[in-house]
Scaffold this motif. Structure first.
Motif, PDB file in Angstrom:
ATOM      1  N   ALA A  89      48.798 -27.996   8.474  1.00 46.42           N
ATOM      2  CA  ALA A  89      48.999 -28.060   9.928  1.00 46.42           C
ATOM      3  C   ALA A  89      50.470 -28.064  10.300  1.00 46.42           C
ATOM      4  O   ALA A  89      50.815 -27.864  11.469  1.00 46.42           O
ATOM      5  N   THR A  90      51.352 -28.300   9.326  1.00 45.41           N
ATOM      6  CA  THR A  90      52.795 -28.281   9.588  1.00 45.41           C
ATOM      7  C   THR A  90      53.404 -26.994   9.045  1.00 45.41           C
ATOM      8  O   THR A  90      52.945 -26.453   8.037  1.00 45.41           O
ATOM      9  N   SER A  91      54.446 -26.521   9.690  1.00 42.99           N
ATOM     10  CA  SER A  91      55.106 -25.299   9.208  1.00 42.99           C
ATOM     11  C   SER A  91      55.721 -25.529   7.836  1.00 42.99           C
ATOM     12  O   SER A  91      55.726 -24.621   6.993  1.00 42.99           O
ATOM     13  N   THR A  92      56.230 -26.736   7.577  1.00 43.19           N
ATOM     14  CA  THR A  92      56.814 -27.020   6.266  1.00 43.19           C
ATOM     15  C   THR A  92      55.746 -26.962   5.178  1.00 43.19           C
ATOM     16  O   THR A  92      55.965 -26.355   4.119  1.00 43.19           O
ATOM     17  N   GLY A  93      54.598 -27.584   5.421  1.00 44.69           N
ATOM     18  CA  GLY A  93      53.536 -27.551   4.429  1.00 44.69           C
ATOM     19  C   GLY A  93      53.019 -26.142   4.192  1.00 44.69           C
ATOM     20  O   GLY A  93      52.823 -25.716   3.044  1.00 44.69           O
ATOM     21  N   HIS A  94      52.798 -25.409   5.272  1.00 44.86           N
ATOM     22  CA  HIS A  94      52.246 -24.055   5.194  1.00 44.86           C
ATOM     23  C   HIS A  94      53.206 -23.099   4.494  1.00 44.86           C
ATOM     24  O   HIS A  94      52.811 -22.372   3.573  1.00 44.86           O
ATOM     25  N   GLU A  95      54.459 -23.086   4.906  1.00 48.01           N
ATOM     26  CA  GLU A  95      55.418 -22.124   4.355  1.00 48.01           C
ATOM     27  C   GLU A  95      55.755 -22.415   2.899  1.00 48.01           C
ATOM     28  O   GLU A  95      55.921 -21.484   2.095  1.00 48.01           O
TER      29      GLU A  95
END
Length: 335
Positions: free
Chosen positions: A185-191
């Motif tokens: 759900a976070t851009s850091t986790g996803h990317e």
């Protein structure tokens, strides 16, 4: 009765407007007069009224920083340079805690007490940036971005940083690779997940689903995740962690299980917060220059706040920092 600027003016022998200009370091006041006014204010214990300042200057002189609870050591490492940068620009900071179990309250941000907002915890689908823009309140995203929102932001190249970890593990010869990833759900986790996955695929190294765990950016979650991974067969010889805090938890679980790092298990984090370099952790990780991130974010926000009535005067800008793989003591070839 509270001390007022008129009291300071009488003691200093100047007019009340001169007191205001002197305490704000405005032009047209001699250094001698400025010194006299400050000494009078100090003697009387005068504290300038922020409400009065807001009425006279149309500026509250305060910026809100939306942060997770400070028990997560990543946030003090980021908030410190953010607060310092804003103070150097003449702004006080107000900390607004995002506890993660409910949306951040909008009212304290838009009640007129703030000139701008720094968002450090926004999730990919957050509605908060849209609301702030709709109400004309300047803001900047730091370390995170929001899907479909074109906003001032400063981030690190998460995909490139995670890809450098994949390169390291392949170089060392690891073939049983696991990951304890942050929230999608976070851009850091996803990317970070997809930067790692894609580069491993290019290198011909599998990342099987049974060796992947997705958790909050939390040490206890990292500890539980590794305990689960160690039960898999074959178990991983290397684990990439979504951030350093998760990696700390992974290290704790490995120690409790008698798993030696790095002889039995390579562990790599992301962010390079100050604790990562402590001898007790000595963590191989990916460095995010948090001081530079804060500096760029403050510059973007201060420029945006300079013309709050014209929020669309320039296109949104995204500053992307280049990460650096920091090789310390938690990586080695597979056993």
């Amino acid at each position: 009765m509270p001390v007022t600027s008129h009291d300071v003016a009488r003691l200093a022998g100047v007019s009340q407007p001169t007191v205001s200009r002197a305490l704000r370091d405005q032009r047209g006041v001699s250094e001698a007069t400025r010194h006299t006014v400050r000494e009078a204010a100090r003697a009387l214990g005068y504290v300038p009224s922020q409400a009065g300042r807001a009425l006279s200057t149309r500026s509250a002189g305060r910026v809100g920083i939306v942060s997770a609870e400070l028990g997560n050591p990543f946030y003090p490492a980021l908030i410190g340079p953010l607060s310092d940068g804003l103070a150097a620009a003449g702004y006080r900071t107000i900390l607004v805690t995002d506890r993660g179990d409910a949306p951040v309250e909008l009212e304290p941000l838009v009640d007129g007490s703030l000139d701008g907002v720094v968002l450090t915890t926004a999730e990919r689908t957050s509605a908060l940036p849209v609301e702030l823009h709709r109400r004309g309140l300047p803001y900047v995203l730091v370390n995170r971005v929001v899907d479909g929102v074109d906003a001032d932001s400063c981030v690190v190249d998460n995909r490139a940083g995670a890809a450098s970890v994949a390169d390291l593990l392949a170089e060392l010869g690891h073939r049983h690779v696991g990951a304890v990833l942050g929230p999608d759900a976070t851009s850091t986790g996803h990317e970070r997940e997809w930067g790692f996955r894609d580069r491993l695929g290019d290198l011909g190294v599998a990342l099987p689903g049974r060796l992947v765990r997705r958790v909050a950016f939390d040490a206890d979650e990292g500890r539980r995740a590794l305990t689960s991974l160690l039960a898999e067969r074959p178990r991983p010889t290397a684990v990439f962690c979504g951030n350093d805090v998760i990696a700390f938890g992974v290290r704790n679980a490995a120690r409790a299980a008698g798993v030696r790092i790095p002889a039995d298990l390579t562990v790599v984090g992301f962010d390079d917060i100050p604790m990562a370099s402590w001898e007790v952790f000595d963590l191989t990780t990916v460095r995010t220059d948090l001081a530079a991130m804060a500096r760029h974010a403050v510059d973007l926000l201060v420029e945006r706040m300079a013309s709050p009535r014209r929020p669309d005067r320039r296109p949104a800008r995204r500053e992307v920092l280049t990460p650096e793989l920091v090789r310390r003591g938690t990586h080695a070839p597979p056993p």
